[in-house]
Design a protein around this motif. Structure first.
Motif, PDB file in Angstrom:
ATOM      1  N   ASP A  52       0.837  -1.210   0.000  1.00 56.13           N
ATOM      2  CA  ASP A  52       0.000   0.000   0.000  1.00 56.13           C
ATOM      3  C   ASP A  52       0.864   1.249   0.000  1.00 56.13           C
ATOM      4  OD1 ASP A  52      -2.363  -1.394   0.049  1.00 56.13           O
ATOM      5  OD2 ASP A  52      -2.669  -1.169   2.211  1.00 56.13           O
ATOM      6  N   LYS A  53       1.838   1.261   0.870  1.00 55.48           N
ATOM      7  CA  LYS A  53       2.712   2.430   1.021  1.00 55.48           C
ATOM      8  C   LYS A  53       3.502   2.703  -0.247  1.00 55.48           C
ATOM      9  CE  LYS A  53       6.518   4.176   3.799  1.00 55.48           C
ATOM     10  NZ  LYS A  53       7.446   3.871   4.887  1.00 55.48           N
ATOM     11  N   HIS A  54       4.003   1.652  -0.881  1.00 61.71           N
ATOM     12  CA  HIS A  54       4.889   1.848  -2.017  1.00 61.71           C
ATOM     13  C   HIS A  54       4.174   1.965  -3.354  1.00 61.71           C
ATOM     14  CE1 HIS A  54       7.684   0.615   1.133  1.00 61.71           C
ATOM     15  NE2 HIS A  54       8.391   1.544   0.569  1.00 61.71           N
ATOM     16  N   LEU A  55       2.879   1.762  -3.386  1.00 58.70           N
ATOM     17  CA  LEU A  55       2.115   2.033  -4.604  1.00 58.70           C
ATOM     18  C   LEU A  55       1.780   3.516  -4.732  1.00 58.70           C
ATOM     19  CD1 LEU A  55      -0.383  -0.935  -4.895  1.00 58.70           C
ATOM     20  CD2 LEU A  55       1.229  -0.175  -6.628  1.00 58.70           C
ATOM     21  N   LYS A  56       1.847   4.227  -3.627  1.00 60.16           N
ATOM     22  CA  LYS A  56       1.455   5.635  -3.620  1.00 60.16           C
ATOM     23  C   LYS A  56       2.585   6.537  -4.111  1.00 60.16           C
ATOM     24  CE  LYS A  56      -1.750   4.866   0.117  1.00 60.16           C
ATOM     25  NZ  LYS A  56      -1.941   4.886   1.540  1.00 60.16           N
ATOM     26  N   PHE A  61       5.796   2.157  -6.860  1.00 58.05           N
ATOM     27  CA  PHE A  61       6.360   0.879  -7.272  1.00 58.05           C
ATOM     28  C   PHE A  61       5.269  -0.177  -7.311  1.00 58.05           C
ATOM     29  CE2 PHE A  61      10.609   2.111  -5.402  1.00 58.05           C
ATOM     30  CZ  PHE A  61      11.278   2.093  -6.616  1.00 58.05           C
ATOM     31  N   PRO A  62       4.926  -0.685  -8.478  1.00 58.98           N
ATOM     32  CA  PRO A  62       4.078  -1.879  -8.492  1.00 58.98           C
ATOM     33  C   PRO A  62       4.871  -3.038  -7.891  1.00 58.98           C
ATOM     34  CG  PRO A  62       4.085  -0.796 -10.627  1.00 58.98           C
ATOM     35  CD  PRO A  62       5.159  -0.159  -9.806  1.00 58.98           C
ATOM     36  N   VAL A  63       4.224  -3.856  -7.074  1.00 59.96           N
ATOM     37  CA  VAL A  63       4.914  -4.914  -6.340  1.00 59.96           C
ATOM     38  C   VAL A  63       4.246  -6.246  -6.620  1.00 59.96           C
ATOM     39  CG1 VAL A  63       5.467  -5.747  -4.017  1.00 59.96           C
ATOM     40  CG2 VAL A  63       5.569  -3.310  -4.506  1.00 59.96           C
ATOM     41  N   VAL A  64       5.062  -7.295  -6.768  1.00 58.18           N
ATOM     42  CA  VAL A  64       4.553  -8.651  -6.912  1.00 58.18           C
ATOM     43  C   VAL A  64       5.389  -9.549  -5.993  1.00 58.18           C
ATOM     44  CG1 VAL A  64       6.032  -9.230  -8.885  1.00 58.18           C
ATOM     45  CG2 VAL A  64       3.886 -10.452  -8.554  1.00 58.18           C
ATOM     46  N   GLU A  77     -11.329 -15.921   3.603  1.00 57.58           N
ATOM     47  CA  GLU A  77     -11.857 -16.661   2.452  1.00 57.58           C
ATOM     48  C   GLU A  77     -10.730 -17.206   1.572  1.00 57.58           C
ATOM     49  OE1 GLU A  77     -14.880 -13.703   3.782  1.00 57.58           O
ATOM     50  OE2 GLU A  77     -12.760 -13.585   3.321  1.00 57.58           O
ATOM     51  N   LEU A  78      -9.609 -16.491   1.523  1.00 55.77           N
ATOM     52  CA  LEU A  78      -8.483 -16.944   0.711  1.00 55.77           C
ATOM     53  C   LEU A  78      -7.723 -18.086   1.369  1.00 55.77           C
ATOM     54  CD1 LEU A  78      -7.050 -13.566  -0.568  1.00 55.77           C
ATOM     55  CD2 LEU A  78      -8.317 -15.267  -1.862  1.00 55.77           C
ATOM     56  N   GLU A  97      -4.834  -3.226  -5.701  1.00 48.87           N
ATOM     57  CA  GLU A  97      -4.230  -4.482  -5.264  1.00 48.87           C
ATOM     58  C   GLU A  97      -5.015  -5.689  -5.742  1.00 48.87           C
ATOM     59  OE1 GLU A  97      -2.548  -2.840  -1.036  1.00 48.87           O
ATOM     60  OE2 GLU A  97      -4.347  -4.061  -1.056  1.00 48.87           O
ATOM     61  N   THR A  98      -4.273  -6.741  -6.063  1.00 49.48           N
ATOM     62  CA  THR A  98      -4.860  -8.038  -6.390  1.00 49.48           C
ATOM     63  C   THR A  98      -4.150  -9.075  -5.533  1.00 49.48           C
ATOM     64  OG1 THR A  98      -5.218  -7.338  -8.664  1.00 49.48           O
ATOM     65  CG2 THR A  98      -5.298  -9.705  -8.215  1.00 49.48           C
ATOM     66  N   VAL A  99      -4.911  -9.900  -4.837  1.00 49.57           N
ATOM     67  CA  VAL A  99      -4.346 -10.987  -4.045  1.00 49.57           C
ATOM     68  C   VAL A  99      -4.892 -12.272  -4.638  1.00 49.57           C
ATOM     69  CG1 VAL A  99      -4.172 -12.058  -1.771  1.00 49.57           C
ATOM     70  CG2 VAL A  99      -4.211  -9.569  -1.975  1.00 49.57           C
TER      71      VAL A  99
END
Length: 104
Positions: A52-56, A61-64, A77-78, A97-99
């Motif tokens: 969250d912090k690094h997408l702003k 930075f997009p993160v995977v 649920e996941l 975000e996608t999880v």
């Protein structure tokens, strides 16, 4: 390519009142801010609050990465995959975000 090395001195590593993983992520990526590169992290570094912090802006930075199933921010649920067939995947989207959960 830029090589970066930061000494890890165990629990004696001096940090700025943030988690060790956040500290090392910020130090390693300092020179890459605003370059719009993707960052791949292993499960020691990654967490939902950190992404969250690094997408702003200004970091952006997009993160995977792979995240441990015991992280509190993972939706229950996941985690309920016992009744699922092998090869089943579930996906949750929340703004940027996608999880993804996958049963091997």
């Amino acid at each position: 390519m830029v090589d970066i090395a930061i000494s890890y001195l165990g629990m004696n590593t001096q940090i700025k009142r943030i988690s060790l993983s956040s500290y090392f992520f910020e130090e390693i990526t300092r020179n890459f801010q605003l370059t719009y590169r993707n960052i791949a992290m292993d499960n020691w570094f990654i967490s939902i609050p950190l992404t969250d912090k690094h997408l702003k802006i200004p970091i952006n930075f997009p993160v995977v990465g792979t995240i441990w199933r015991n992280k509190l921010e993972i939706l229950p649920e996941l985690l309920e995959l016992r009744s699922q067939s092998v090869g089943t995947s579930m996906c949750c989207l929340d703004q940027a975000e996608t999880v993804l959960s996958y049963k091997t």
